[in-house]
Design a protein around this motif. Sequence first.
Motif, PDB file in Angstrom:
ATOM      1  N   ILE A 107       1.784  -0.766   0.492  1.00 45.79           N
ATOM      2  CA  ILE A 107       2.788  -0.165  -0.376  1.00 45.79           C
ATOM      3  C   ILE A 107       2.145   1.003  -1.105  1.00 45.79           C
ATOM      4  O   ILE A 107       1.171   0.840  -1.847  1.00 45.79           O
ATOM      5  CB  ILE A 107       3.359  -1.192  -1.359  1.00 45.79           C
ATOM      6  CG1 ILE A 107       4.155  -2.259  -0.600  1.00 45.79           C
ATOM      7  CG2 ILE A 107       4.247  -0.505  -2.406  1.00 45.79           C
ATOM      8  CD1 ILE A 107       4.703  -3.369  -1.479  1.00 45.79           C
ATOM      9  N   SER A 110       6.290   2.093  -5.484  1.00 47.71           N
ATOM     10  CA  SER A 110       7.425   1.200  -5.654  1.00 47.71           C
ATOM     11  C   SER A 110       8.006   1.460  -7.041  1.00 47.71           C
ATOM     12  O   SER A 110       7.326   1.235  -8.045  1.00 47.71           O
ATOM     13  CB  SER A 110       6.963  -0.260  -5.518  1.00 47.71           C
ATOM     14  OG  SER A 110       8.028  -1.158  -5.732  1.00 47.71           O
ATOM     15  N   LEU A 142      11.046   2.570  -2.324  1.00 46.85           N
ATOM     16  CA  LEU A 142       9.787   2.072  -1.764  1.00 46.85           C
ATOM     17  C   LEU A 142       9.217   3.116  -0.828  1.00 46.85           C
ATOM     18  O   LEU A 142       9.941   3.718  -0.027  1.00 46.85           O
ATOM     19  CB  LEU A 142      10.037   0.778  -0.977  1.00 46.85           C
ATOM     20  CG  LEU A 142       8.878   0.284  -0.095  1.00 46.85           C
ATOM     21  CD1 LEU A 142       7.783  -0.343  -0.955  1.00 46.85           C
ATOM     22  CD2 LEU A 142       9.377  -0.704   0.955  1.00 46.85           C
ATOM     23  N   VAL A 144       6.079   3.152   1.999  1.00 46.55           N
ATOM     24  CA  VAL A 144       5.174   2.219   2.667  1.00 46.55           C
ATOM     25  C   VAL A 144       4.452   2.931   3.802  1.00 46.55           C
ATOM     26  O   VAL A 144       4.975   3.859   4.418  1.00 46.55           O
ATOM     27  CB  VAL A 144       5.952   0.979   3.185  1.00 46.55           C
ATOM     28  CG1 VAL A 144       6.972   1.357   4.246  1.00 46.55           C
ATOM     29  CG2 VAL A 144       5.008  -0.096   3.698  1.00 46.55           C
ATOM     30  N   GLU A 194       8.253  -7.276  -1.172  1.00 43.01           N
ATOM     31  CA  GLU A 194       6.811  -7.429  -1.363  1.00 43.01           C
ATOM     32  C   GLU A 194       6.264  -8.648  -0.635  1.00 43.01           C
ATOM     33  O   GLU A 194       5.188  -8.598  -0.034  1.00 43.01           O
ATOM     34  CB  GLU A 194       6.498  -7.495  -2.858  1.00 43.01           C
ATOM     35  CG  GLU A 194       6.772  -6.170  -3.577  1.00 43.01           C
ATOM     36  CD  GLU A 194       6.550  -6.240  -5.072  1.00 43.01           C
ATOM     37  OE1 GLU A 194       6.403  -7.381  -5.606  1.00 43.01           O
ATOM     38  OE2 GLU A 194       6.537  -5.169  -5.727  1.00 43.01           O
TER      39      GLU A 194
END
Length: 207
Positions: A107, A110, A142, A144, A194
């Motif tokens: 991640i 966020s 988010l 990623v 998550e």
Amino acid sequence: MIEIRTFTYIDILQPQLAAFFATVCQGYFPLEEQAALLIEVAPGIAINRITDRAMKRANVYPGMQIVERAYGMLELHAFDQGELRAAGEAILEHTNQSETDRLAPRIVSSEIITGVDGYQAMILNRMRHGQFILTGETLYVLEVHPAGYAAIAANEAEKAASVNLLEMRAFGAFGRLYLGGKESEIQEAVKAVEASLASIKGRENIA
């Protein structure tokens, strides 16, 4: 040498994610409750051979094939999870790798923004391919790495909470997911995102 960056199965496509794929994909549209497989490789041109091996091994449908210089991404779907697994095995055999040779998700950012202003909602709504966000709702964004994991994040969020899928990008240098809805529902969605990303094992992914 082909590097597997993303390799992840989605067991049951949720309604919003399936509809989102159908909005943006240039191949065969997926349906809700189908299973899906997302693969991201480097270099990008290698995705053509990956698609060839999967299609010749199993009865699956390609929804998206994106070829960039650095990375290539493929989305496959089918109602029969066995067929989808067979396609995945064909890809792994071709690259002489295992599922855990993929990169583990990382991640990058966020963010939760509560009480979205009406003008910001307008900007968001002009760039989204999914649902709308309304004034006063909560926004979740988010980012990623690698990009393909944005898709499973979107699916698990939709499973866990009553949220709206605004936008999802599962290719390129980084994946991005935008969700909207009530603050309490967004909080539950974030927990699911998550947890799902943390459960995916792979090679160490260091910034």
